[in-house]
Design an enzyme around this catalytic site. Structure first.
Site, mmCIF file in Angstrom:
data_model
loop_
_atom_site.group_PDB
_atom_site.id
_atom_site.type_symbol
_atom_site.label_atom_id
_atom_site.label_comp_id
_atom_site.label_asym_id
_atom_site.label_seq_id
_atom_site.Cartn_x
_atom_site.Cartn_y
_atom_site.Cartn_z
ATOM 1 C CE LYS A 1 -3.885 -2.021 2.423
ATOM 2 N NZ LYS A 1 -3.664 -3.187 2.429
ATOM 3 N NE ARG A 2 6.546 0.987 1.362
ATOM 4 C CZ ARG A 2 6.235 -0.229 2.059
ATOM 5 N NH1 ARG A 2 4.577 -0.331 2.407
ATOM 6 N NH2 ARG A 2 7.313 -0.721 2.695
#
Lengths: 275, 275
Positions: free
Chosen positions: A85-86
């Site tokens: 989830k960058r």
């Protein structure tokens, strides 16, 4: 997905789960847990999704373990979606993309999850690198947690929801692949338990033309019926992700493998029914 | 902030910058770059903000270097905000919080940045751990990149913007601290170059009661005037973050230190003027 069914098994070594396998919640215990998952699932399921946070919590040594997990899955020929989830902008987003999707990396994964709070367009370096290297990204669109709607259902100046903007962005990026009959490299994360949100927001997941990663199947409440309700005609694009239901069958490799097969068969039957 | 002025110097070792210092863009080159920053800024500025992506791009060995950077800054008595923009739910968010803010960690930082695409409430484990350990979180609210508005300006069912929901959440969490005359543990990230967005969206950053991390000062276009325009009466809460302008003065330690002092003086003068 053709060989093994549309199931993605998570590797989520959080404390309670690790201890439920009779292992200590230490780096060594998590290593035992994770490498058992590699042995059980590698070559047996379509896809495995390690959750980065449960490795990062052990610092750089945990990240080194995650790299060994990724290498093990790659050697077994199993697709890996790294749930990280960058999300950032510019050169920073480029660095994240290179970190996980770079073409010369021995520990690259097949896809990562990314988060669009800075706007779908901010993810461009990852979207482009995935397309260039034959890898993928799964952009968070609609999540199942109760707080998600406050952001994802909000509407922009043109009346379109935030989730709708993400769907539209992915559709544009996948258009060329879709025209040639393939799924594009931009997938979306849509929770298996979001109920009627896809319909309420008027999202067209079929035309989006990419894979749909659906977390929350199994222990988190997602069932065959809820998948059908959420995805409708887009069900053939769904890669259902289950972690706790399969992992709680551990620590024996044959039992884990059978749990994954059983859940995988259920998912395949569901998708076939929808065709 | 009282001793050194309201400046946070970034450590952003991206390729172009590392090479501009005459260093190779390798792990060894980045290590030289980062440890030079620790030497130059440790004990000299209020706060240093390493960007995680530029370390993660080197895998677990890069993360190990980042841990050495954090330890070095801690030993020098300088506050560290780790720019990681993590965001997830439940046990996963708890693991991210523990990874960076856990009370027993030798490599813990003073604060991290977090991303609320899954809703402000999804960040609860990090918000609570920061409060319990005397550390902080900076929640992304309004970012300067052109794509940010598509999410952050969108309006929910009650008519409040996504950024406004984040501000309201932080205000609630900071209420007790604010009543006792302190800044709370929940800060916000608001870009130094968002122009009139704070006013246009009706955000009350003063009553929010936490620190405001303002990236984009210097090379990215943020000036004293733009800070004044964006923050108005909330200027005393601002921690201005500058990376490229200071870092491009390297690689000599005295020159870097002087560049940080000069930029810090400018920021202090600006905040004093607003009082």
């Amino acid at each position: 997905m053709d060989a093994h069914g549309p199931l993605c098994v998570g590797i989520d070594p959080h404390q309670q789960l690790v201890e439920s396998w009779g292992l200590p919640y230490t780096l060594a215990g998590v290593e035992r847990f994770a490498m058992t998952c590699v042995e059980a699932f590698g070559g047996q399921v379509a896809c495995v999704k390690p959750q980065s946070a449960f490795f990062e919590v052990f610092g750089s040594r945990g990240v080194a373990l995650l790299e060994r997990v990724q290498s093990g899955l790659r050697q077994a020929g199993t697709l890996t979606i790294l749930d990280v989830k960058r999300g950032d902008i510019g050169s920073t987003m480029t660095a994240y993309a290179e970190a996980f999707l770079g073409k010369d990396r021995s520990d690259a994964v097949d896809a990562i999850t990314v988060s669009p709070y800075l706007g779908y367009g901010s993810l461009r370096p990852a979207l482009d690198l995935a397309a260039a290297t034959g890898r993928g990204v799964f952009v968070l669109a609609l999540t199942s947690n109760p707080e998600g709607a406050s952001v994802q259902h909000a509407r922009g100046a043109g009346g379109r929801s935030v989730a709708g903007e993400v769907v539209a962005g992915a559709a544009a990026d996948n258009a060329a692949a879709r025209e040639s009959g393939r799924l594009g490299s931009v997938g979306l994360v849509v929770g298996a338990t979001v109920g009627t949100a896809v319909r309420d927001l008027g999202l067209d997941l079929t035309s989006m033309g990419g894979p749909l990663l659906a977390p929350g199947v199994g222990a988190q409440g997602g069932t065959a019926e809820s998948l059908r309700q959420v995805f409708g005609e887009a069900l053939p694009q769904v890669l259902a992700s289950s972690s706790r239901e399969v992992l709680s069958a551990g620590p024996d490799v044959p039992v884990l493998r059978e749990a994954a097969r059983r859940t995988g068969r259920q998912m395949r039957a569901l998708v076939a029914l929808s065709g």
